[in-house]
Design a protein around this motif. Structure first.
Motif, PDB file in Angstrom:
ATOM      1  N   VAL A   1       0.832  -1.204   0.000  1.00 23.84           N
ATOM      2  CA  VAL A   1       0.000   0.000   0.000  1.00 23.84           C
ATOM      3  C   VAL A   1       0.864   1.250   0.000  1.00 23.84           C
ATOM      4  CG1 VAL A   1      -1.611   1.359   1.405  1.00 23.84           C
ATOM      5  CG2 VAL A   1      -2.029  -1.085   1.021  1.00 23.84           C
ATOM      6  N   VAL A   2       1.867   1.280   0.885  1.00 24.61           N
ATOM      7  CA  VAL A   2       2.712   2.467   0.985  1.00 24.61           C
ATOM      8  C   VAL A   2       3.489   2.689  -0.313  1.00 24.61           C
ATOM      9  CG1 VAL A   2       4.651   3.520   2.214  1.00 24.61           C
ATOM     10  CG2 VAL A   2       2.888   2.278   3.490  1.00 24.61           C
ATOM     11  N   THR A   3       4.044   1.624  -0.876  1.00 30.41           N
ATOM     12  CA  THR A   3       4.815   1.791  -2.115  1.00 30.41           C
ATOM     13  C   THR A   3       3.895   2.110  -3.292  1.00 30.41           C
ATOM     14  OG1 THR A   3       4.830  -0.627  -2.442  1.00 30.41           O
ATOM     15  CG2 THR A   3       6.743   0.367  -1.362  1.00 30.41           C
ATOM     16  N   TYR A   4       2.626   1.701  -3.237  1.00 34.85           N
ATOM     17  CA  TYR A   4       1.674   2.143  -4.265  1.00 34.85           C
ATOM     18  C   TYR A   4       1.574   3.665  -4.257  1.00 34.85           C
ATOM     19  CZ  TYR A   4      -2.680   3.984  -5.977  1.00 34.85           C
ATOM     20  OH  TYR A   4      -3.591   4.799  -6.606  1.00 34.85           O
ATOM     21  N   PHE A   5       1.358   4.241  -3.070  1.00 34.91           N
ATOM     22  CA  PHE A   5       1.245   5.701  -3.002  1.00 34.91           C
ATOM     23  C   PHE A   5       2.538   6.377  -3.461  1.00 34.91           C
ATOM     24  CE2 PHE A   5      -2.294   4.937   0.124  1.00 34.91           C
ATOM     25  CZ  PHE A   5      -3.280   5.552  -0.629  1.00 34.91           C
ATOM     26  N   GLN A   6       3.670   5.753  -3.182  1.00 29.95           N
ATOM     27  CA  GLN A   6       4.934   6.324  -3.641  1.00 29.95           C
ATOM     28  C   GLN A   6       5.010   6.290  -5.173  1.00 29.95           C
ATOM     29  OE1 GLN A   6       8.521   4.413  -2.125  1.00 29.95           O
ATOM     30  NE2 GLN A   6       9.584   6.384  -2.103  1.00 29.95           N
ATOM     31  N   SER A   7       4.466   5.233  -5.787  1.00 28.64           N
ATOM     32  CA  SER A   7       4.546   5.091  -7.245  1.00 28.64           C
ATOM     33  C   SER A   7       3.688   6.112  -7.975  1.00 28.64           C
ATOM     34  CB  SER A   7       4.138   3.674  -7.652  1.00 28.64           C
ATOM     35  OG  SER A   7       2.733   3.485  -7.519  1.00 28.64           O
ATOM     36  N   VAL A   8       2.619   6.580  -7.318  1.00 30.08           N
ATOM     37  CA  VAL A   8       1.755   7.607  -7.926  1.00 30.08           C
ATOM     38  C   VAL A   8       1.962   8.939  -7.202  1.00 30.08           C
ATOM     39  CG1 VAL A   8       0.058   5.943  -8.751  1.00 30.08           C
ATOM     40  CG2 VAL A   8      -0.229   6.956  -6.470  1.00 30.08           C
ATOM     41  N   GLY A   9       3.134   9.100  -6.623  1.00 33.49           N
ATOM     42  CA  GLY A   9       3.413  10.228  -5.739  1.00 33.49           C
ATOM     43  C   GLY A   9       3.029  11.593  -6.270  1.00 33.49           C
ATOM     44  N   PRO A  10       3.467  11.987  -7.476  1.00 35.41           N
ATOM     45  CA  PRO A  10       3.097  13.319  -7.953  1.00 35.41           C
ATOM     46  C   PRO A  10       1.584  13.512  -8.072  1.00 35.41           C
ATOM     47  CG  PRO A  10       4.927  12.428  -9.232  1.00 35.41           C
ATOM     48  CD  PRO A  10       4.410  11.309  -8.378  1.00 35.41           C
TER      49      PRO A  10
ATOM     50  N   ASP B   1      -6.747  -0.486 -10.000  1.00 42.09           N
ATOM     51  CA  ASP B   1      -6.533  -0.911  -8.627  1.00 42.09           C
ATOM     52  C   ASP B   1      -5.068  -0.699  -8.246  1.00 42.09           C
ATOM     53  OD1 ASP B   1      -5.057  -3.156  -9.588  1.00 42.09           O
ATOM     54  OD2 ASP B   1      -6.870  -4.386  -9.677  1.00 42.09           O
ATOM     55  N   VAL B   2      -4.733  -1.124  -7.036  1.00 36.77           N
ATOM     56  CA  VAL B   2      -3.384  -0.907  -6.523  1.00 36.77           C
ATOM     57  C   VAL B   2      -2.326  -1.536  -7.425  1.00 36.77           C
ATOM     58  CG1 VAL B   2      -1.846  -1.505  -4.605  1.00 36.77           C
ATOM     59  CG2 VAL B   2      -4.130  -0.614  -4.136  1.00 36.77           C
ATOM     60  N   LEU B   3      -2.669  -2.636  -8.084  1.00 34.58           N
ATOM     61  CA  LEU B   3      -1.692  -3.326  -8.915  1.00 34.58           C
ATOM     62  C   LEU B   3      -1.590  -2.745 -10.316  1.00 34.58           C
ATOM     63  CD1 LEU B   3      -2.420  -7.027  -7.853  1.00 34.58           C
ATOM     64  CD2 LEU B   3      -0.584  -5.521  -7.074  1.00 34.58           C
ATOM     65  N   THR B   4      -2.678  -2.203 -10.851  1.00 32.79           N
ATOM     66  CA  THR B   4      -2.660  -1.724 -12.231  1.00 32.79           C
ATOM     67  C   THR B   4      -2.381  -0.230 -12.361  1.00 32.79           C
ATOM     68  OG1 THR B   4      -5.067  -1.335 -12.258  1.00 32.79           O
ATOM     69  CG2 THR B   4      -4.280  -3.529 -12.926  1.00 32.79           C
ATOM     70  N   MET B   5      -2.708   0.561 -11.348  1.00 33.19           N
ATOM     71  CA  MET B   5      -2.572   2.009 -11.477  1.00 33.19           C
ATOM     72  C   MET B   5      -1.134   2.496 -11.628  1.00 33.19           C
ATOM     73  SD  MET B   5      -3.835   4.889 -11.924  1.00 33.19           S
ATOM     74  CE  MET B   5      -5.469   5.388 -11.416  1.00 33.19           C
ATOM     75  N   PRO B   6      -0.154   1.905 -10.946  1.00 34.18           N
ATOM     76  CA  PRO B   6       1.213   2.417 -11.137  1.00 34.18           C
ATOM     77  C   PRO B   6       1.655   2.423 -12.593  1.00 34.18           C
ATOM     78  CG  PRO B   6       1.133   1.066  -9.173  1.00 34.18           C
ATOM     79  CD  PRO B   6      -0.206   0.891  -9.857  1.00 34.18           C
ATOM     80  N   ALA B   7       1.360   1.357 -13.346  1.00 39.91           N
ATOM     81  CA  ALA B   7       1.761   1.314 -14.758  1.00 39.91           C
ATOM     82  C   ALA B   7       0.979   2.349 -15.561  1.00 39.91           C
ATOM     83  CB  ALA B   7       1.537  -0.080 -15.326  1.00 39.91           C
ATOM     84  N   ARG B   8      -0.297   2.514 -15.271  1.00 41.63           N
ATOM     85  CA  ARG B   8      -1.082   3.526 -15.971  1.00 41.63           C
ATOM     86  C   ARG B   8      -0.523   4.918 -15.682  1.00 41.63           C
ATOM     87  NH1 ARG B   8      -5.959   5.167 -18.262  1.00 41.63           N
ATOM     88  NH2 ARG B   8      -6.820   7.084 -17.394  1.00 41.63           N
ATOM     89  N   PHE B   9      -0.197   5.178 -14.422  1.00 36.24           N
ATOM     90  CA  PHE B   9       0.333   6.493 -14.073  1.00 36.24           C
ATOM     91  C   PHE B   9       1.647   6.758 -14.800  1.00 36.24           C
ATOM     92  CE2 PHE B   9       2.576   9.598 -11.468  1.00 36.24           C
ATOM     93  CZ  PHE B   9       1.590  10.568 -11.288  1.00 36.24           C
ATOM     94  N   ALA B  10       2.483   5.744 -14.873  1.00 39.32           N
ATOM     95  CA  ALA B  10       3.760   5.900 -15.575  1.00 39.32           C
ATOM     96  C   ALA B  10       3.539   6.203 -17.049  1.00 39.32           C
ATOM     97  CB  ALA B  10       4.603   4.638 -15.410  1.00 39.32           C
ATOM     98  N   GLU B  11       2.434   5.684 -17.606  1.00 41.38           N
ATOM     99  CA  GLU B  11       2.152   5.873 -19.035  1.00 41.38           C
ATOM    100  C   GLU B  11       1.499   7.224 -19.323  1.00 41.38           C
ATOM    101  OE1 GLU B  11      -0.681   3.971 -22.564  1.00 41.38           O
ATOM    102  OE2 GLU B  11      -0.507   2.958 -20.618  1.00 41.38           O
TER     103      GLU B  11
END
Length: 363
Positions: A38-47, A283-293
């Protein structure tokens, strides 16, 4: 629940050290997601999450035991739940956690967390915060909303797809009123549209503007949209929840995690995506890649973003016409609010004796 014996993990967050205690504690059993996930998810979408919360008084929705089957959120009338809303800064907060003093409808005040850097978000996540509920104001002026928040809330018999069908009509109406909205999934069945506005108007005026938008949508889509406050009157429609703009009512921020088994998140969208996606897509697993894109599609809503912000003048003129030409004044406030000037009585229609008397006399 047994206490974890796994050592704490320390994360470097823009030069701050954030400790994640009990990192292997399971938060979402169905997905196998831990507190560290959970914490690293928020870090991955930090901005993105920081832009959604920056400088805003924020209520923390904390699930310290995780989202297990049968877990309940405490309410105003029942505080025996497994999770709770934290409206005041927690004791022992680091000195970099800033606050803003807000006033509740009761007149009481509280110093709420006011995130100014990503370390604050991760610190709160370590406390079990999944959903962040920022006020539509900033610490610079806690009385004047700088966002109009429109909640398209599916009623029983409807779902996200019904809200998505209303969305283009809302977008068109906003354009006619000189406004631009930014949509996102709620993380549940609903759809939210945020509009950056000039902080020149009060909560009462911002709520009145939202009512006017809802009523105009209702006129255009009478079989799909309602502004009826009482559930028994809404029907199988999308409810424009105008009271989300009342003081002390907040909406889950973009990128917040929702307390469901799938660990869905509130996802900013492009308008053209609205009809083709669903809440479970993010969700928590898919959003980081979407945010990066795609980056932060809601960057324009950041309190630190440059202009433009939009005027509510045309929308308030619409509200004035509704009252002058159609006799459409205010609508009921939430029950925790004091009686407001011009507000109709807060009596459920089926329990309104005077209404029954009038119906009988007219029979």
């Amino acid at each position: 629940m047994p206490r974890s014996t796994t050592p704490a993990v320390e994360l470097d967050v823009d030069g701050r050290t954030v400790r994640v205690t009990s990192p292997d504690r399971v938060v979402f059993p169905g997905r196998g997601l831990t507190k560290l996930d959970v914490v690293t998810y928020f870090q991955s979408v930090g901005p993105g999450i920081l832009a959604a919360l920056r400088d805003r008084p924020t209520t923390l929705e904390r699930w310290p035991k995780g989202v297990f089957e049968g877990a309940r959120l405490s309410t105003r009338t029942d505080n025996s739940g497994d999770a709770f809303y934290q409206k005041r800064i927690p004791q022992g907060a680091p000195d970099y956690v800033e606050t803003a003093r807000i006033a509740f409808p009761s007149g009481r005040t509280a110093d709420e967390v006011r995130p100014t850097e990503l370390a604050v978000v991760l610190w709160a996540a370590n406390l079990g915060t999944l959903t962040f509920h920022p006020w539509p104001v900033t610490g610079a002026d806690v009385e004047s909303p700088d966002q109009l928040r429109i909640d398209l809330d599916p009623q029983p018999g409807t779902d996200y797809s019904d809200a998505a069908r209303v969305a283009p009509h809302l977008r068109e109406l906003l354009g006619e009123l000189g406004l631009e909205g930014f949509p996102k999934t709620s993380g549940g069945r609903g759809l939210h549209v945020f509009v950056p506005v000039e902080p020149r108007w009060s909560f009462v005026q911002a709520r009145r503007a939202t009512i006017a938008i809802g009523r105009e949508l209702e006129r255009r889509l009478p079989d799909q949209v309602t502004t009826k406050w009482w559930k028994e009157e809404r029907g199988v429609k999308i409810f424009v929840d105008y009271n989300q703009m009342a003081r002390d009512r907040t909406i889950a921020s973009a990128y917040s995690i929702r307390s469901n088994a799938r660990a869905t998140v509130s996802a900013p969208l492009r308008w053209e995506e609205v009809p083709d996606v669903g809440p479970d897509d993010f969700d928590v697993l898919t959003m980081p890649a979407r945010f990066a894109e795609v980056g932060d599609l809601h960057a324009r809503l950041d309190a630190a973003a440059p202009e433009p912000r939009f005027s509510l003048e045309q929308t308030l003129e619409l509200a004035a016409r509704d009252e002058r030409d159609h006799g459409l004044g205010d609508l009921p406030y939430p029950p925790e609010h004091p009686k407001m000037p011009g507000e109709p009585k807060r009596v459920q229609p089926s329990k309104d004796a005077s209404r029954h008397d009038e119906d009988t006399q007219g029979a």
